[in-house]
Design an enzyme around this catalytic site. Structure first.
Site, PDB file in Angstrom:
ATOM      1  N   GLU A 235       7.891   0.754  16.451  1.00 14.71           N
ATOM      2  CA  GLU A 235       8.977   1.267  15.627  1.00 14.71           C
ATOM      3  C   GLU A 235       8.941   2.784  15.729  1.00 14.71           C
ATOM      4  O   GLU A 235       8.151   3.357  16.446  1.00 14.71           O
ATOM      5  CB  GLU A 235       8.830   0.756  14.192  1.00 14.71           C
ATOM      6  CG  GLU A 235       8.978  -0.770  14.125  1.00 14.71           C
ATOM      7  CD  GLU A 235       9.088  -1.348  12.716  1.00 14.71           C
ATOM      8  OE1 GLU A 235       8.853  -0.618  11.753  1.00 14.71           O
ATOM      9  OE2 GLU A 235       9.420  -2.533  12.612  1.00 14.71           O
TER      10      GLU A 235
ATOM     11  N   THR B 109      -2.675  -9.218   9.376  1.00  9.26           N
ATOM     12  CA  THR B 109      -2.587  -9.950  10.643  1.00  9.26           C
ATOM     13  C   THR B 109      -2.407 -11.455  10.411  1.00  9.26           C
ATOM     14  O   THR B 109      -1.619 -12.103  11.115  1.00  9.26           O
ATOM     15  CB  THR B 109      -3.836  -9.650  11.490  1.00  9.26           C
ATOM     16  OG1 THR B 109      -3.799  -8.251  11.820  1.00  9.26           O
ATOM     17  CG2 THR B 109      -3.870 -10.467  12.768  1.00  9.26           C
ATOM     18  N   ALA B 110      -3.088 -12.014   9.409  1.00  9.15           N
ATOM     19  CA  ALA B 110      -2.953 -13.461   9.159  1.00  9.15           C
ATOM     20  C   ALA B 110      -1.514 -13.796   8.755  1.00  9.15           C
ATOM     21  O   ALA B 110      -0.938 -14.784   9.227  1.00  9.15           O
ATOM     22  CB  ALA B 110      -3.922 -13.896   8.060  1.00  9.15           C
ATOM     23  N   THR B 111      -0.896 -12.943   7.923  1.00 12.24           N
ATOM     24  CA  THR B 111       0.493 -13.191   7.528  1.00 12.24           C
ATOM     25  C   THR B 111       1.411 -12.979   8.734  1.00 12.24           C
ATOM     26  O   THR B 111       2.381 -13.720   8.922  1.00 12.24           O
ATOM     27  CB  THR B 111       0.922 -12.260   6.379  1.00 12.24           C
ATOM     28  OG1 THR B 111      -0.126 -12.166   5.439  1.00 12.24           O
ATOM     29  CG2 THR B 111       2.171 -12.763   5.688  1.00 12.24           C
TER      30      THR B 111
ATOM     31  N   ASN C  53       0.816  -1.230   0.000  1.00 11.99           N
ATOM     32  CA  ASN C  53       0.000   0.000   0.000  1.00 11.99           C
ATOM     33  C   ASN C  53       0.845   1.274   0.000  1.00 11.99           C
ATOM     34  O   ASN C  53       0.482   2.277  -0.610  1.00 11.99           O
ATOM     35  CB  ASN C  53      -0.984  -0.019   1.161  1.00 11.99           C
ATOM     36  CG  ASN C  53      -0.316  -0.071   2.505  1.00 11.99           C
ATOM     37  OD1 ASN C  53       0.775  -0.611   2.638  1.00 11.99           O
ATOM     38  ND2 ASN C  53      -0.936   0.504   3.499  1.00 11.99           N
TER      39      ASN C  53
ATOM     40  N   GLU D 200       3.966  -5.058  12.465  1.00 14.88           N
ATOM     41  CA  GLU D 200       3.015  -3.947  12.270  1.00 14.88           C
ATOM     42  C   GLU D 200       1.907  -4.495  11.395  1.00 14.88           C
ATOM     43  O   GLU D 200       2.124  -4.727  10.200  1.00 14.88           O
ATOM     44  CB  GLU D 200       3.701  -2.758  11.573  1.00 14.88           C
ATOM     45  CG  GLU D 200       4.922  -2.195  12.284  1.00 14.88           C
ATOM     46  CD  GLU D 200       4.567  -1.404  13.531  1.00 14.88           C
ATOM     47  OE1 GLU D 200       3.366  -1.175  13.774  1.00 14.88           O
ATOM     48  OE2 GLU D 200       5.490  -1.023  14.258  1.00 14.88           O
TER      49      GLU D 200
ATOM     50  N   GLY E 183       2.349  -5.879   7.430  1.00 12.75           N
ATOM     51  CA  GLY E 183       1.434  -6.556   6.526  1.00 12.75           C
ATOM     52  C   GLY E 183       0.163  -6.931   7.257  1.00 12.75           C
ATOM     53  O   GLY E 183      -0.141  -6.386   8.330  1.00 12.75           O
TER      54      GLY E 183
ATOM     55  N   CYS F 107      -3.163   1.416   6.490  1.00  9.99           N
ATOM     56  CA  CYS F 107      -3.525   0.687   7.702  1.00  9.99           C
ATOM     57  C   CYS F 107      -4.130   1.623   8.744  1.00  9.99           C
ATOM     58  O   CYS F 107      -4.836   1.180   9.645  1.00  9.99           O
ATOM     59  CB  CYS F 107      -2.293  -0.007   8.271  1.00  9.99           C
ATOM     60  SG  CYS F 107      -0.905   1.130   8.495  1.00  9.99           S
TER      61      CYS F 107
HETATM   62  P1  NDP Z   1       0.305  -9.260   3.394  1.00 10.48           P
HETATM   63  O1  NDP Z   1       0.311  -9.679   4.812  1.00 10.48           O
HETATM   64  O2  NDP Z   1      -0.410 -10.106   2.421  1.00 10.48           O
HETATM   65  O3  NDP Z   1       1.782  -9.098   2.833  1.00 10.48           O
HETATM   66  C1  NDP Z   1       2.757  -8.326   3.482  1.00 10.48           C
HETATM   67  C2  NDP Z   1       4.127  -8.794   3.033  1.00 10.48           C
HETATM   68  O4  NDP Z   1       4.346 -10.100   3.555  1.00 10.48           O
HETATM   69  C3  NDP Z   1       4.252  -8.912   1.515  1.00 10.48           C
HETATM   70  O5  NDP Z   1       5.562  -8.547   1.134  1.00 10.48           O
HETATM   71  C4  NDP Z   1       3.985 -10.380   1.289  1.00 10.48           C
HETATM   72  O6  NDP Z   1       4.526 -10.845   0.092  1.00 10.48           O
HETATM   73  C5  NDP Z   1       4.698 -10.979   2.492  1.00 10.48           C
HETATM   74  N1  NDP Z   1       4.291 -12.336   2.842  1.00 10.48           N
HETATM   75  C6  NDP Z   1       3.192 -13.035   2.449  1.00 10.48           C
HETATM   76  N2  NDP Z   1       3.214 -14.276   2.980  1.00 10.48           N
HETATM   77  C7  NDP Z   1       4.334 -14.374   3.731  1.00 10.48           C
HETATM   78  C8  NDP Z   1       4.910 -15.404   4.549  1.00 10.48           C
HETATM   79  N3  NDP Z   1       4.336 -16.602   4.675  1.00 10.48           N
HETATM   80  N4  NDP Z   1       6.072 -15.144   5.189  1.00 10.48           N
HETATM   81  C9  NDP Z   1       6.665 -13.934   5.089  1.00 10.48           C
HETATM   82  N5  NDP Z   1       6.180 -12.927   4.315  1.00 10.48           N
HETATM   83  C10 NDP Z   1       5.031 -13.138   3.652  1.00 10.48           C
HETATM   84  O7  NDP Z   1      -0.259  -7.777   3.398  1.00 10.48           O
HETATM   85  P2  NDP Z   1      -0.627  -6.910   2.161  1.00 10.48           P
HETATM   86  O8  NDP Z   1       0.557  -6.775   1.273  1.00 10.48           O
HETATM   87  O9  NDP Z   1      -1.912  -7.410   1.610  1.00 10.48           O
HETATM   88  O10 NDP Z   1      -0.842  -5.473   2.854  1.00 10.48           O
HETATM   89  C11 NDP Z   1      -2.016  -5.095   3.446  1.00 10.48           C
HETATM   90  C12 NDP Z   1      -1.986  -5.339   4.938  1.00 10.48           C
HETATM   91  O11 NDP Z   1      -0.890  -4.652   5.530  1.00 10.48           O
HETATM   92  C13 NDP Z   1      -3.213  -4.794   5.616  1.00 10.48           C
HETATM   93  O12 NDP Z   1      -3.680  -5.733   6.552  1.00 10.48           O
HETATM   94  C14 NDP Z   1      -2.711  -3.555   6.326  1.00 10.48           C
HETATM   95  O13 NDP Z   1      -3.468  -3.195   7.449  1.00 10.48           O
HETATM   96  C15 NDP Z   1      -1.327  -3.956   6.699  1.00 10.48           C
HETATM   97  N6  NDP Z   1      -0.510  -2.784   6.954  1.00 10.48           N
HETATM   98  C16 NDP Z   1      -0.134  -2.497   8.236  1.00 10.48           C
HETATM   99  C17 NDP Z   1       0.583  -1.348   8.529  1.00 10.48           C
HETATM  100  C18 NDP Z   1       1.023  -1.028   9.922  1.00 10.48           C
HETATM  101  O14 NDP Z   1       1.921  -0.197  10.066  1.00 10.48           O
HETATM  102  N7  NDP Z   1       0.473  -1.638  10.951  1.00 10.48           N
HETATM  103  C19 NDP Z   1       0.943  -0.402   7.476  1.00 10.48           C
HETATM  104  C20 NDP Z   1       0.513  -0.797   6.158  1.00 10.48           C
HETATM  105  C21 NDP Z   1      -0.200  -1.952   5.920  1.00 10.48           C
HETATM  106  P3  NDP Z   1       3.708 -10.788  -1.293  1.00 10.48           P
HETATM  107  O15 NDP Z   1       2.663  -9.749  -1.197  1.00 10.48           O
HETATM  108  O16 NDP Z   1       4.764 -10.412  -2.273  1.00 10.48           O
HETATM  109  O17 NDP Z   1       3.165 -12.145  -1.503  1.00 10.48           O
END
Ligand code: NDP
Length: 483
Positions: free
Chosen positions: A464, A230-232, A152, A250, A228, A284
């Protein structure tokens, strides 16, 4: 079609992925591939680890002033390339060019500048144990940091991790989302030009299950900073725990935005429209649950809808566009799913609820969705509890301060909140009782780089920002001298 070949950046070189495989990189505004991204795997991560391990020896011993000077050069070069980077970010993510130009890219430069200077102004603690001993604290870089970020705010969030990690002397292996790799690739070019020694920053592109998982599982990467969903985040925590890695998570948010009757309505409406729909609601920190005191509920909704209707949705590359495209087809499908669900849960669409009419021939197959306002939903329904991460907000009335604090806290997430009121005592009282890592009063997304940043509950673990980041990326050691 403009085809750019993105490659991994390992040991100061742009290299092909070991597999030789690439993934299409799609422009969200058109729905068409416009570049390719390496489909890397654990073998590429191994190469990056070898480079980072080798580079750590020299980089961690470099005087802070020298590390600082290189990071400052990176910041300068990001500013020099602002237009190029902003355009790349807009094409890659679907966000309005104007937003990338004013938010994402300037913040990336600020991140490098902030941590470049922060390391010149740190203090060490000393503790005197009466008549027994003198203690002081040493802080060492931890080694190789794994930095994983979402789509994002690609360069904004990745630079927020890279800058503190390498500023304090670590080396790093970064993985941007494979949906939005372009500015990470361009940043590597800048780092080379700025004189960052080979292997200090390594960029491995690819999917989460292949590259992200290999980073979290690698025994030589002892620090993980992840942003990223929460599930990831749960998977990252599970992979890291047996190896006793230091982890910062985060994660997602479902942030309450509370408007009291005594708020300056114009300011609250303008701030709420921004916090609801900035970056098509894909931040987020967006305030996706709006609670309005009942006496101004109807007036607020009218004004909010009037203002939202004026947002110009269009081609992200059009200078006047304020609402661009959703990042991907699956994300667009997710938004549509929740809009349908909201109606099944009793919600009424007060605005939007569907893709806009055709924007332009170029954007005919792009992933667009109109800003959407949903009312009349029960507070505890799924639409009000689960993160949608799109241009969708719900608006709910409340009758008392206690009631709205209950509503705000009745959620698994705890990332951020906003309160709009002119009553200072109320602002302090409510801020204290809300369970979120950040509480904004009469503002939104004001982000001082010195403040602690992070979430409560399922929005994350750790903080952070500022000194928190410097501490996270270092290992504290107590040296105790007998008297
Ligand atoms: P994801 O959790 O899908 O992905 C985040 C990152 O993790 C991507 O680079 C993704 O790779 C990677 N990833 C996926 N699976 C794994 C794994 N098994 N092990 C390690 N890394 C993995 O999030 P999104 O990209 O869909 O982003 C949206 C989410 O991020 C929302 O829930 C949002 O709230 C959160 N977010 C939180 C912020 C905060 O500061 N708290 C700020 C911004 C966003 P790839 O996509 O290349 O598969």
């Amino acid at each position: 079609m403009q085809t750019k070949l993105e490659r991994n950046y390992i040991d100061g070189q742009f290299v092909e992925p070991v597999s030789g495989n690439y993934l299409d990189n799609i422009e969200p505004a058109t729905g068409r591939p416009y570049s390719v991204v390496p489909d890397s795997d654990a073998r590429d991560v191994d190469l990056a680890v070898a480079a980072a391990e080798k580079a750590f020896v020299g980089w961690s011993r470099k005087p802070a002033t020298e590390r600082s000077a290189i990071l400052l050069r990176i910041a300068d070069l990001i500013e020099r390339d602002l237009e190029k980077l902003a355009r790349a970010e807009s094409i890659d993510t679907g966000k309005p060019l104007s937003l990338a130009r004013t938010l994402d890219i300037p913040r990336a430069a600020s991140n490098f500048r902030f941590f470049a200077t922060a390391i010149l102004h740190t203090e060490s603690e000393a503790h005197i144990t009466d008549n027994v001993a003198f203690n002081y604290t040493l802080r060492h870089p931890r080694g190789i940091a794994g930095l994983i970020s979402p789509w994002n705010l690609p360069i904004y969030l990745l630079s927020w991790k890279i800058a503190p990690a390498i500023a304090v002397g670590n080396t790093a292996i970064a993985k941007p989302s494979e949906l939005t790799p372009m500015t990470a690739f361009l940043l590597c070019q800048i780092c080379g030009e700025a004189g960052l020694p080979d292997g200090v920053l390594n960029m491995v592109h690819g999917t989460g299950p292949n590259v992200g998982a290999a980073i979290t599982a690698h025994p030589k990467i002892n620090t993980i900073s992840f942003t990223g969903g929460t599930a990831t985040g749960r998977k990252v925590a599970e992979a890291s725990a047996p190896l006793f890695k230091k982890v910062s998570l985060e994660l997602g948010g479902k942030n309450p935005n509370i408007i009291f009757a005594d708020a300056d309505l114009d300011v609250a409406v303008a701030g709420s429209v921004r916090s609801s729909f900035a970056n098509q609601g894909q931040i987020c920190l967006c305030g996706s649950r709006i609670f309005v005191e009942r006496s101004i509920y109807k007036g607020f909704i009218k004004s909010f809808i009037d203002n939202t209707s004026k947002l110009k949705l269009g081609d992200p590359l059009d200078e006047k566009t304020e609402q661009g495209a959703i990042v991907s087809q699956p994300q667009l499908d997710k938004v549509k799913f929740y809009v349908d669900l909201a109606q099944k849960e009793g919600g009424r669409i007060a605005l939007g609820g569907k893709p806009p009419p055709s924007i332009s021939e170029r954007c005919r197959d792009g992933y667009f969705f109109s800003p959407t306002v949903i009312v009349d939903l029960p507070v505890s329904c799924r639409t009000n509890r689960e993160e949608i991460f799109g241009p969708v907000v719900t608006i709910t009335p409340f009758d008392s301060e206690e009631e709205v604090i209950g509503y705000a806290n009745d959620c698994d997430y705890g990332l951020a909140s906003s309160i709009w009121t002119q009553n200072l005592r109320r602002a302090h009282r409510v801020a204290e009782k809300i369970h979120t890592g950040t509480v904004w009063v009469n503002c939104w997304l004001v982000r001082d780089l010195r403040v602690p940043f992070g979430g409560m509950k399922q929005s994350g673990v750790g903080r952070e920002g500022g000194i928190e980041a410097l501490h996270f990326f270092t290992e504290a050691k107590n040296v105790c001298l007998a008297r």
